[in-house]
Scaffold this active site. Structure first.
Site, PDB file in Angstrom:
ATOM      1  N   HIS A  64      -5.215  -5.561  -1.569  1.00  0.00           N
ATOM      2  CA  HIS A  64      -5.758  -5.388  -0.215  1.00  0.00           C
ATOM      3  C   HIS A  64      -6.744  -6.513   0.078  1.00  0.00           C
ATOM      4  CE1 HIS A  64      -3.808  -1.512  -0.550  1.00  0.00           C
ATOM      5  NE2 HIS A  64      -4.097  -1.248   0.701  1.00  0.00           N
ATOM      6  N   SER A 112       0.830  -1.205   0.000  1.00  0.00           N
ATOM      7  CA  SER A 112       0.000   0.000   0.000  1.00  0.00           C
ATOM      8  C   SER A 112       0.865   1.255   0.000  1.00  0.00           C
ATOM      9  CB  SER A 112      -0.943  -0.059   1.209  1.00  0.00           C
ATOM     10  OG  SER A 112      -2.043   0.802   1.025  1.00  0.00           O
ATOM     11  N   GLU A 123      -2.298  -2.791  -8.043  1.00  0.00           N
ATOM     12  CA  GLU A 123      -3.512  -3.122  -7.274  1.00  0.00           C
ATOM     13  C   GLU A 123      -4.010  -1.826  -6.664  1.00  0.00           C
ATOM     14  OE1 GLU A 123      -3.928  -3.023  -3.599  1.00  0.00           O
ATOM     15  OE2 GLU A 123      -1.999  -2.020  -3.391  1.00  0.00           O
TER      16      GLU A 123
END
Lengths: 319, 319
Positions: free
Chosen positions: A290, A104, A220
């Site tokens: 995630h 992330s 992502e």
């Protein structure tokens, strides 16, 4: 095999202390020595300490001599401190065998390290959402993490989503381009890189964006509407980044809500539109994002990719 | 003075037909000839027609010979069709006196036109949210629009927010840097440019991002949390864009929600943090953004800026 794992917080403040404790207990139960950075639970506004505190934590992790430096969580906070990181020290630690693991917001660190030094880091779990997952951490994630610790785990395979092919049937215009991503082909010796789409795109135009040619770019994201995903992919398209890659791997895009205004516009629409605008094959369903079930991916490692219809195999050499 | 206004839809589909009709009726009531593009109300997924339809609409606006080409609304859709725009034709229309007016997603068009040709376009209202506002369009917006039509309106003045100074008192570290933005200084002959922060940032690294040195950059945004605003400003910071400007004007940032996780982190925190990292003065409260009361700003025009404490005056020559 017992390993030394250093836990630190370079991004957002840890609010879920229970998950933090569960994560540490889990790593200890797996037989590892867990060292927790003194500021791992520090909080300043939304950050895990102010900028100087988080930079110091990163550099303590670098100096820890641990086998793995694992972030407590993502969130937001790394992009603003990128100029303060001692990249050579990070690269030296990697050279000495340290694996930096995260996800992330950590994408900013990983790609900045790659851009500045070429050193390899690992896209994978964070402590809280990964090892602190309740009731149990994901088995595949843990197995991949263990592979990394043991110096094994030199690849990953998965199947692309069917949805893609169904759409191709519905849409003549995309049929030809879609066949690129589901035909049989292979790619050798391409640098694997990428991470979170929003964070990576936020590095474009800065000295922290890696200039990778002939690479394999994986992406992502979470809580981004497909139109925003498309706008970011369009930025990577117009900047020439996508055309310079040999393949684009789309991981999991989760936790967004389609609106009545969308009228059929969805993530697959975005993928189809993009594939019409580049020769680079776009492959789907990489088990990374995630989500609980995710593989670990070496950012910056030379990799081979094999595609046979829906089946994809990604292999990296011994990192 | 009766003017010819061409209404077209280069971005999102118009869903609020009532606002669309009110906007047209208002412009007609003001004495103007309103020409509506045949695809102004077309809808394809979330867009006002597919890519080819919206590109054709833009080029019909360019060829219309109207005094003003006004977008129906923003939304999303311009970034993906930027490669298909005939920029020389747009520049020629501007040279012949056409004013392209719009906001939000239109930032992509405006900055691409500036990057490719240097031609000036206008950041201002869109038809639906501006002239279609219920019960009444904003007086100041309408007066500024009328100034544009009459070839007047060569500047704008406003007061910076007090909050800024109050914060400076609270925070020694920022006091010195804040004084830059509230001292007395002036800037001459600087190119005014900018628009929506998210859309502008999504052009970074592409051929559609203007390379402006010594300019005055204005920014606004809607429904973006301050941490996202900060991440985008940080991208402009790390890319060197901010340091190359003589001033940064922050307009209105609206419709976001602070979270309990923020613990005091807010938009002012972002401004203070940013001002600590650049010499370029950051001025606040420009009356422009996703708000009813907004001025029209010539994107690409040479401008002068005068600052006396909280008071700011922005003046452009006859455009």
């Amino acid at each position: 095999m017992k390993k030394h794992i250093y836990i630190y917080s370079p991004s957002g403040a840890v609010r879920d202390k229970a998950a933090f404790k569960r994560g540490i207990a889990r790593l200890q139960a797996l037989g590892h020595e867990v060292e927790v950075d003194p500021d791992a639970l520090t909080s300043h506004q939304r950050f895990a300490g102010d900028d100087a505190t988080r930079l110091a934590a990163i550099h303590r992790a670098v100096d820890s001599g641990a086998d793995v430096a694992l972030i407590s969580r993502g969130g937001y906070g790394l992009t603003r401190i990128l100029p303060g990181i001692h990249y050579k020290k990070v690269a030296k630690a990697v050279e000495n065998g340290m694996a930096f693991v995260g996800i992330s917001d950590f994408t900013a660190f990983q790609n900045a390290v790659l851009a500045k030094t070429g050193a390899i880091t690992w896209a994978g779990p964070a402590l809280c959402e990964g090892f602190g997952a309740s009731p149990e951490p994901d088995e595949i994630m843990e197995a991949c993490f263990d592979d990394l610790l043991q110096g094994q785990g030199e690849g990953s395979g998965w199947r692309q989503t069917l949805d893609r092919r169904k759409n191709a049937m519905d849409n003549e215009a995309t049929g030809a381009s879609l066949s690129r991503a589901t035909s049989t082909f292979s790619i050798q010796d391409a640098v694997l890189w990428g991470g979170n789409l929003t964070v990576l795109t936020s590095l474009l135009g800065t000295p922290y964006f890696p200039e990778i040619k002939g690479g394999i770019l994986f992406l992502e994201d979470v809580a981004e509407h497909p139109y925003r995903i498309e706008r970011m992919l369009t930025q990577l398209l117009h900047s020439g980044v996508l055309a310079r890659q040999k393949a684009v791997l789309l991981g999991q895009f989760t936790d967004y809500k389609l609106l009545s205004h969308d009228r059929g516009f969805k993530l697959q629409t975005v993928i189809d539109w993009l594939q019409q605008h580049i020769q680079t094959p776009i492959l789907t369903n990489l088990p990374f994002g995630h989500v609980p079930t995710k593989v670990l991916l070496p950012v910056g490692a030379k990799s081979d990719l094999g595609v046979e219809g829906r089946d994809v195999m990604l292999v990296w050499g011994h990192v």
